[in-house]
Enzyme design. Sequence first.
Site, PDB file in Angstrom:
ATOM      1  CE  LYS A   1      -1.018   1.110   4.725  1.00 11.09           C
ATOM      2  NZ  LYS A   1      -0.463   2.400   4.644  1.00 11.09           N
TER       3      LYS A   1
ATOM      4  CG  ASN B   1       3.209  -9.115  -3.449  1.00 15.02           C
ATOM      5  OD1 ASN B   1       3.078 -10.078  -2.695  1.00 15.02           O
ATOM      6  ND2 ASN B   1       4.384  -8.710  -3.899  1.00 15.02           N
TER       7      ASN B   1
ATOM      8  CB  SER C   1      -7.394   3.114  -2.636  1.00 16.63           C
ATOM      9  OG  SER C   1      -6.867   4.406  -2.515  1.00 16.63           O
TER      10      SER C   1
ATOM     11  CE1 TYR D   1      -2.440   0.663  -2.430  1.00 16.24           C
ATOM     12  CE2 TYR D   1      -3.057   2.930  -2.900  1.00 16.24           C
ATOM     13  CZ  TYR D   1      -3.252   1.763  -2.204  1.00 16.24           C
ATOM     14  OH  TYR D   1      -4.266   1.688  -1.291  1.00 16.24           O
TER      15      TYR D   1
ATOM     16  CE  LYS E   1      -5.512  -1.191  -2.898  1.00 17.65           C
ATOM     17  NZ  LYS E   1      -5.724  -2.405  -2.101  1.00 17.65           N
TER      18      LYS E   1
HETATM   19  N1  UFG Z   1       1.835  14.942   4.317  1.00 16.74           N
HETATM   20  C1  UFG Z   1       2.753  15.848   4.804  1.00 16.74           C
HETATM   21  N2  UFG Z   1       3.874  15.351   5.430  1.00 16.74           N
HETATM   22  C2  UFG Z   1       4.128  14.028   5.564  1.00 16.74           C
HETATM   23  C3  UFG Z   1       3.171  13.113   5.040  1.00 16.74           C
HETATM   24  C4  UFG Z   1       2.054  13.610   4.419  1.00 16.74           C
HETATM   25  O1  UFG Z   1       2.563  17.070   4.698  1.00 16.74           O
HETATM   26  O2  UFG Z   1       5.165  13.652   6.128  1.00 16.74           O
HETATM   27  C5  UFG Z   1       0.599  15.461   3.689  1.00 16.74           C
HETATM   28  C6  UFG Z   1       0.414  15.084   2.238  1.00 16.74           C
HETATM   29  O3  UFG Z   1       1.056  15.984   1.388  1.00 16.74           O
HETATM   30  C7  UFG Z   1      -1.111  15.068   2.102  1.00 16.74           C
HETATM   31  C8  UFG Z   1      -1.581  14.632   3.474  1.00 16.74           C
HETATM   32  O4  UFG Z   1      -0.504  14.884   4.354  1.00 16.74           O
HETATM   33  O5  UFG Z   1      -1.581  16.378   1.863  1.00 16.74           O
HETATM   34  C9  UFG Z   1      -1.938  13.166   3.551  1.00 16.74           C
HETATM   35  O6  UFG Z   1      -0.865  12.383   3.063  1.00 16.74           O
HETATM   36  P1  UFG Z   1      -0.743  10.824   3.325  1.00 16.74           P
HETATM   37  O7  UFG Z   1       0.576  10.376   2.799  1.00 16.74           O
HETATM   38  O8  UFG Z   1      -1.062  10.512   4.728  1.00 16.74           O
HETATM   39  O9  UFG Z   1      -1.930  10.213   2.465  1.00 16.74           O
HETATM   40  P2  UFG Z   1      -2.279  10.396   0.901  1.00 16.74           P
HETATM   41  O10 UFG Z   1      -3.517  11.221   0.850  1.00 16.74           O
HETATM   42  O11 UFG Z   1      -1.124  10.837   0.120  1.00 16.74           O
HETATM   43  O12 UFG Z   1      -2.550   8.875   0.453  1.00 16.74           O
HETATM   44  C10 UFG Z   1      -3.468   8.086   1.112  1.00 16.74           C
HETATM   45  C11 UFG Z   1      -2.942   6.659   1.220  1.00 16.74           C
HETATM   46  C12 UFG Z   1      -2.887   5.987  -0.100  1.00 16.74           C
HETATM   47  C13 UFG Z   1      -4.184   6.115  -0.817  1.00 16.74           C
HETATM   48  C14 UFG Z   1      -4.694   7.507  -0.839  1.00 16.74           C
HETATM   49  C15 UFG Z   1      -6.100   7.445  -1.286  1.00 16.74           C
HETATM   50  O13 UFG Z   1      -1.659   6.635   1.768  1.00 16.74           O
HETATM   51  O14 UFG Z   1      -2.631   4.629   0.100  1.00 16.74           O
HETATM   52  O15 UFG Z   1      -4.679   8.091   0.453  1.00 16.74           O
HETATM   53  O16 UFG Z   1      -6.432   8.562  -1.970  1.00 16.74           O
HETATM   54  F1  UFG Z   1      -4.069   5.695  -2.087  1.00 16.74           F
END
Ligand code: UFG
Length: 298
Positions: free
Chosen positions: A51, A66, A91, A116, A120
């Site tokens: 993921k 996988n 997702s 990824y 999905k």
């Molecule tokens: N962010 C930061 N700093 C960090 C990590 C994240 O500022 O260290 C921000 C990102 O830019 C984003 C928000 O926090 O604006 C959320 O980021 P995440 O990485 O937590 O999650 P994403 O929205 O990028 O992705 C998540 C899941 C994926 C999935 C997606 C579904 O991780 O598996 O949502 O839309 F595909």
Amino acid sequence: MNSDIKVIKNIEKITGKPVKFVKGDILDGKLLDKVLKKENFDAVIHFAGLKAVGESGEKPLWYYKNNVAGTVTLLESMAKHNVKKIVFSSSACVYGVPKALPYTEALPVTKATNPYGETKIMIERILESQASADKDFSAIILRYFNPVGAHESGLIGEDPTVPNNLMPYIAQVAVGRRPVLQIFGNDYKTPDGTGIRDYIHVVDLAIGHVAAIEKIKTAGVHVFNLGTGKGASVLEIVKAYERANGKPIPYKFVPRRDGDLAIYYASCDKAKKVLGWTATRNIDDMCQSVVKYMESKK
Ligand code: UFG
């Protein structure tokens, strides 16, 4: 692979029931056959997927093998042993770049922004094909938004070695394991400039699975968004965590992360109407549960 065997004991503590556990690889069709032959399953809830978005760009074949080949192996075994119902963890990323907000299940699914997400989409299509080939087959596709949080007992939660996502990163900064949270971009067209997502408490998400299994009695493909229907910005999550933990989180703004979208959130009207399900936990509940989980690990 990213799990801890101690979780089994903790699930037993929470539920008060023994858990039957078989360790194996989803690509191991022989093992799946053995397990599905022995037990008389009504349904399979399929969580066995890789993921990490970034990693999927570096190792796409591993992800396709996988996630996609693994699901085909599972479906073959289910067909052989007459198991006719699957719940699949999909997702929000199947929607790709937003065409309209909020995301509804009726939006076209065409292209994800990373491998990824492509896995999905492919799996959703495979489930559709299987449902049209086997008129008794039921595929429940749950499109998760941003799952965060931990069980309220503090016994199970998420604490990855290398955090890729916002909440585990904040949690590790909060306990001093990492010095500072990097916020990816403060120049998005959002009220505070930081990215907006629809965070959903993992306990609400789990309850959504139970509702889906109980309510969907018919064959065919059933797709549901599981989110809260509300967006929260990165800074709002940081503030909620600070409230829950009673201490400031050191953070700094850095440039945007490649591939990130400014804003998206779910419409959960369909899950409410058909499953009678709505998320009830807010971002404060989510952060409090993570604080409790991190405390319990000390
Ligand atoms: N962010 C930061 N700093 C960090 C990590 C994240 O500022 O260290 C921000 C990102 O830019 C984003 C928000 O926090 O604006 C959320 O980021 P995440 O990485 O937590 O999650 P994403 O929205 O990028 O992705 C998540 C899941 C994926 C999935 C997606 C579904 O991780 O598996 O949502 O839309 F595909």
